[in-house]
Write a protein that holds these residues in place. Sequence first.
Motif, PDB file in Angstrom:
ATOM      1  N   SER A  22      -8.662   6.478  -6.064  1.00 14.15           N
ATOM      2  CA  SER A  22      -7.840   5.967  -4.978  1.00 14.15           C
ATOM      3  C   SER A  22      -6.988   7.080  -4.373  1.00 14.15           C
ATOM      4  O   SER A  22      -6.541   7.988  -5.073  1.00 14.15           O
ATOM      5  N   VAL A  23      -6.745   7.002  -3.064  1.00 16.58           N
ATOM      6  CA  VAL A  23      -5.838   7.937  -2.393  1.00 16.58           C
ATOM      7  C   VAL A  23      -4.478   7.287  -2.107  1.00 16.58           C
ATOM      8  O   VAL A  23      -3.607   7.923  -1.525  1.00 16.58           O
ATOM      9  N   LEU A  24      -4.277   6.041  -2.523  1.00 17.20           N
ATOM     10  CA  LEU A  24      -3.012   5.363  -2.278  1.00 17.20           C
ATOM     11  C   LEU A  24      -1.892   5.981  -3.105  1.00 17.20           C
ATOM     12  O   LEU A  24      -2.093   6.316  -4.280  1.00 17.20           O
ATOM     13  N   PRO A  25      -0.685   6.114  -2.525  1.00 16.99           N
ATOM     14  CA  PRO A  25       0.464   6.499  -3.345  1.00 16.99           C
ATOM     15  C   PRO A  25       0.668   5.473  -4.456  1.00 16.99           C
ATOM     16  O   PRO A  25       0.423   4.273  -4.258  1.00 16.99           O
ATOM     17  N   PRO A  26       1.100   5.903  -5.651  1.00 10.62           N
ATOM     18  CA  PRO A  26       1.231   4.967  -6.781  1.00 10.62           C
ATOM     19  C   PRO A  26       2.070   3.736  -6.467  1.00 10.62           C
ATOM     20  O   PRO A  26       1.749   2.636  -6.915  1.00 10.62           O
TER      21      PRO A  26
END
Length: 222
Positions: A22-26
């Motif tokens: 995933s490239v989403l911020p945590p």
Amino acid sequence: MLRRELPQGQLATYEAGGGSCSVLPPELLNRSRVTVVDIDEDQVRNNTYADEAILGDVQTYSFGRETFDLVICYNVIEHLPHVDAALLNFRDALKPGGMILIGAPNPRSLSGVVTKYSPHWFHVWFYRNIRGIKDAGLPGEPPFPTFFHPLVTLPRLEAFAASNGLEMIYRREVESPRYPEMRRRKPLFAALVDAAAAVMNAVLPGGIDVRRGDYHVILRKR
């Protein structure tokens, strides 16, 4: 911008071509119910973060209307022969006011031109010998074949979005991460590429920087 514009609380997130990473911020990932669709069976098998991982083609796979708050399509559209079909699927799956985050290579940059017009075997060679990724090109491993549909070009992407109920609310061109990577791993090779880029920047009009090999955009559904 995503933190500011997205609803608070639980998010329904679709990672189109999300693969196994995933490239989403945590902070956003932790409050998302994530659905991944990827055409690569190995990537789907290796996915460990999605709540649902689906083997499918983002150009044809459709969800119910107004299902998601956010669609992530990162380093994917350059690999699609039918970008228009994928974008319309994303739009239909978004709730009103929902957003699409797209990250893609800039076809009008130095790295974009090289990627677009060089054969796939060269991409594999570059990943293995310049980037040092020894498994590059093996099943389930990048680089993957590229098509560079016309809609990957930023002005065309923005025009298509505007004519199909999507507003581009964020746009940024950035230096390709390959440059700092090359400077660290292969400084002589990187110096030659930097010199070539500097010459091109000097002769091209309009303050173009051919090192801006990637872009990020956010589209919002009207």
